[in-house]
Motif scaffolding. Sequence first.
Motif, PDB file in Angstrom:
ATOM      1  N   MET A 659       0.863  -1.179   0.000  1.00 15.42           N
ATOM      2  CA  MET A 659       0.000   0.000   0.000  1.00 15.42           C
ATOM      3  C   MET A 659       0.903   1.234   0.000  1.00 15.42           C
ATOM      4  O   MET A 659       1.415   1.659   1.034  1.00 15.42           O
ATOM      5  N   VAL A 660       1.110   1.805  -1.188  1.00 17.95           N
ATOM      6  CA  VAL A 660       2.085   2.867  -1.342  1.00 17.95           C
ATOM      7  C   VAL A 660       1.706   4.098  -0.535  1.00 17.95           C
ATOM      8  O   VAL A 660       2.560   4.731   0.092  1.00 17.95           O
ATOM      9  N   VAL A 661       0.435   4.481  -0.523  1.00 19.21           N
ATOM     10  CA  VAL A 661       0.037   5.674   0.208  1.00 19.21           C
ATOM     11  C   VAL A 661       0.266   5.495   1.697  1.00 19.21           C
ATOM     12  O   VAL A 661       0.631   6.433   2.423  1.00 19.21           O
ATOM     13  N   LEU A 662       0.080   4.271   2.199  1.00 20.65           N
ATOM     14  CA  LEU A 662       0.338   3.984   3.607  1.00 20.65           C
ATOM     15  C   LEU A 662       1.816   4.158   3.918  1.00 20.65           C
ATOM     16  O   LEU A 662       2.199   4.774   4.928  1.00 20.65           O
ATOM     17  N   ARG A 663       2.671   3.645   3.029  1.00 19.54           N
ATOM     18  CA  ARG A 663       4.102   3.758   3.258  1.00 19.54           C
ATOM     19  C   ARG A 663       4.558   5.223   3.190  1.00 19.54           C
ATOM     20  O   ARG A 663       5.370   5.665   4.006  1.00 19.54           O
ATOM     21  N   LEU A 664       4.035   5.987   2.239  1.00 22.14           N
ATOM     22  CA  LEU A 664       4.412   7.400   2.142  1.00 22.14           C
ATOM     23  C   LEU A 664       3.940   8.192   3.354  1.00 22.14           C
ATOM     24  O   LEU A 664       4.629   9.088   3.844  1.00 22.14           O
ATOM     25  N   PRO A 716      -7.602   7.634  -3.530  1.00 18.38           N
ATOM     26  CA  PRO A 716      -6.788   6.719  -2.724  1.00 18.38           C
ATOM     27  C   PRO A 716      -6.497   5.407  -3.429  1.00 18.38           C
ATOM     28  O   PRO A 716      -5.493   4.759  -3.159  1.00 18.38           O
ATOM     29  N   GLU A 717      -7.384   5.019  -4.371  1.00  9.25           N
ATOM     30  CA  GLU A 717      -7.199   3.737  -5.026  1.00  9.25           C
ATOM     31  C   GLU A 717      -5.980   3.714  -5.937  1.00  9.25           C
ATOM     32  O   GLU A 717      -5.434   2.656  -6.216  1.00  9.25           O
ATOM     33  N   PHE A 718      -5.545   4.869  -6.382  1.00 10.45           N
ATOM     34  CA  PHE A 718      -4.379   4.894  -7.256  1.00 10.45           C
ATOM     35  C   PHE A 718      -3.140   4.379  -6.529  1.00 10.45           C
ATOM     36  O   PHE A 718      -2.256   3.802  -7.122  1.00 10.45           O
ATOM     37  N   PHE A 719      -3.104   4.589  -5.238  1.00  9.49           N
ATOM     38  CA  PHE A 719      -1.906   4.247  -4.500  1.00  9.49           C
ATOM     39  C   PHE A 719      -1.895   2.794  -4.050  1.00  9.49           C
ATOM     40  O   PHE A 719      -0.922   2.333  -3.472  1.00  9.49           O
ATOM     41  N   THR A 720      -2.988   2.074  -4.288  1.00  7.15           N
ATOM     42  CA  THR A 720      -2.961   0.635  -4.047  1.00  7.15           C
ATOM     43  C   THR A 720      -2.454  -0.091  -5.291  1.00  7.15           C
ATOM     44  O   THR A 720      -2.304  -1.301  -5.285  1.00  7.15           O
TER      45      THR A 720
END
Length: 900
Positions: A659-664, A716-720
């Motif tokens: 989950m890229v947004v979570l990591r960022l 938000p879905e883009f970052f998954t």
Amino acid sequence: MRGVWVIAFLVNLFLLGSVFDIYFKSPIVHVPNSHRAILDNPPSSLKRLVFFVADGLRGDTFFNNPHLRPYLSSVMSRKNVGVAVGISDTRVPTESRPGHIAMLAGFYEDPSAVFTGWKNNLVEFDSVFNQSKGSIALGSPDVVNMFAQGEAKSKIYSETYPSDWQDFLEGNSSVLDTWVFDRFKILTEQQRLPRHGNLIIFLHLLGIDNTGHATKPHSREYESGLTVVDDIVAKVENLMENYYGDKETLFLFTSDHGMTDWGSHGSGSVEETETPIVVWGPGIKNTENLRINQADIAALVAGSLGSAFPSNSVGKFPTQIWNDQSFAYANLRSNFLQVMELTKTKKDKISSERNFPLVAFPDEEMLIQVLQNTDRLMKDGNIADAILRLDSAFEEALQTNVYYERYNQTLMICFSFGTFLLLMILVASSVLSLDDHDRHRSSFSLHLKLLLWGFGIGTLITKGIIGWSLWKVGYCFIPTYLCFLLNYKLRQQKIALRQKAKLAWSLGLSILGVLLLLLSFWERSVLSGILLLNLVWVLKSHTKKNGRMKRRDFILHLVAVVILALFPAVPIIGRARSPFFTTLGPLVSCGMAVVGLVFLGGSGGLQSAEDQLVLATQLFLQMSAALLSHFPSFMGTRLLAWTSLLLSLICPMLTSSTMVVLRLLSIFLALGTPFSFLGISYETLFFPALFLVLMLFLKLEIGEEFGEESGRRKWPEFFTLSRQEEPLTRRNNKQEIVNIHRAFRRAWLHLFFVFLSFFGTGNIGSVSSFDPSSTRCFVSVFSPWVMMLLMLVKILAPFLLVSSFWRALLPSSRDVERNFGILLLLCQAMSLVMFFKVRNTGSWLDIGMSISHFVIVQATTLFLLLFHFIAHYLVTRELLGPPADLPTTKIDVTSSQKRL
């Protein structure tokens, strides 16, 4: 592309060295012959000269306050003894070392002193002390010891006080001046002053300068320092008359530089460059409003005593202050011959390195004729005309000297300029060929062959044609090798040039952006305008690809960018701590993190208990920074501050990398918490504002790759999701051009956000922009190394945040190569401009800043490459699981091509 990086690294090392070789070579040369005035009927001889230097004395302070220097006022009004009074114009840098060298050696700043930290001259030089029969020097160790070296050491008797006496915080430093007088008085009492002629007594009085730094030039202490110096001058003259009693002593009073109203010096303001000069004694004509250059003082000292002029002196003997004009002409003539001897030495040195004749200075032959004509005028008794013509020719002689001094510089600059251009073309061709699946990889043997050919031809040009020494082979060899390599690469590269010509728009915009970015080195507010222009460029590229943007998204982008644009437009952060901002910044960061977590929870991206625990811990630390930063001495503050710093590179890798947004978001909190503990003002708000803009930009860029689907997805879905690299064989020319357009935009924005991090809240070249007191939540006692490390954390945190976003944006190795290839190209363009901005004249601040600017842009690409590798681990690695790259989502290449 890796081979190009190695070549670029080595070439940039050479270019960095060439800057110092071109601009910072010492002008000092060994002149074999010296000249002194020879008179058939010399006037009454001057046996000795007493040289007073009131360090840091301003001209206006001296002339506007006659009551502060009563003895010198009486000297200036004498009728029976000639007195010359006026202004000595100094040159920048208005510092003690170059000022004293100008007065005693006759030349101005030696650029090679940059290698000694502007403390000493790298090259030994000739001075009036060398040419005298004997000298006495008393005063500051920083000044006196500079001249008591080499050949002069056997001719000069020197004494200095301990260097730790020079306390710039001391409100009254008159003890430095009284010590000099006391030592001089002891020498007279012990009968240790030499009785022979051609004697120089140099008394360096530092008290005024020290006091001015501490209490400013308009203070009572600074003005009283002039009175102390005036009293010392009176006592010294009385001691000299009692000791010798022959009235054959010349006295000279002046200063090395002035001082600004705020107690500094080094630049070129009138307060710093105008210093008083008073000369009195036998042979001097009453002269008012005298105006001479500082280097002329060395010629005055040498000529008045009948010494040979210092070999590298460019000062002119002042003829207007002497009663005997024959004496004045004889010294000016010898002074002129010495300058011509200096010019001849430099010319011969260059000629010995050439295999073809030099292009002579246009009016060089005329100078010899002028000397013959003035001698004829002297025989006819036209002394005034002879002096006037020789005085005019003197300036031409100085220009001739500068011409040969810089003769090699132009050619070396041309070779370096060619190297810059060839390297940029090589990098550009490599960037454009990354998508060429038929590209040919050169073998090691081919590179070795090109290398040997380049070295051979470069050596032939250097030694055989130009005649330079072999250590300058690099100037010819490197551009020759790059020509061979580029010729081979372009012949092997199969790219449709007609299609590539359409990329001129992206390249042109990037170069325009680079030129604007260069202005930010001097004016931070330029970044605000560039940020708004970037918004227009990004939104235009996005809407052209995916249609019209929703009004809500447009307003969100506009508001976020405008907020971030405010930071470069306001003054840099000062030293005053703001409780309001140190509380508001962490709270805003927490609020943004909570909003991000709500979006993640709604999209099902926050299901792991481990992720929830890590983010909750990070939110707790960020909330603690808002409260505990007001209690820096509290033990709990220190504990949590150091804990946040130690966890900053660990916590992100404890969260899920899928989950890229979570990591960022985790990286943002990890870096933002120690940044908040180190904050003292509005920079605590800069960090969340930068994060928001980067997040919105990332959403746009990823959405563009999904084409029309982007309008049907929640952001938000883009970052998954992430992207996988399309096979090279499946790309057509149109798709390739779109990719390069996108790569240029992303690389430029990458570079821009890096420089925004540099200058967003301060100036990376100014230590005062990053106050060490901001480390008080971490350390309570002065610890320079720890404090320096913490300041680096504060400075580098925004850079690492930017690098993390670009690591998430560039999933494939080809994207990374292209991004950094374009970055290298843009940085080379910036370096080329900065190469011509490097200065070796002016204040030390001007010189130092020009060097630092060039080094910054030269090292930017390598610096970003290092941070990219750190960001790679922060974005993609998990400590509690196996290494995992960004997950990939397949893209229908065929349908994408149909849409194109």
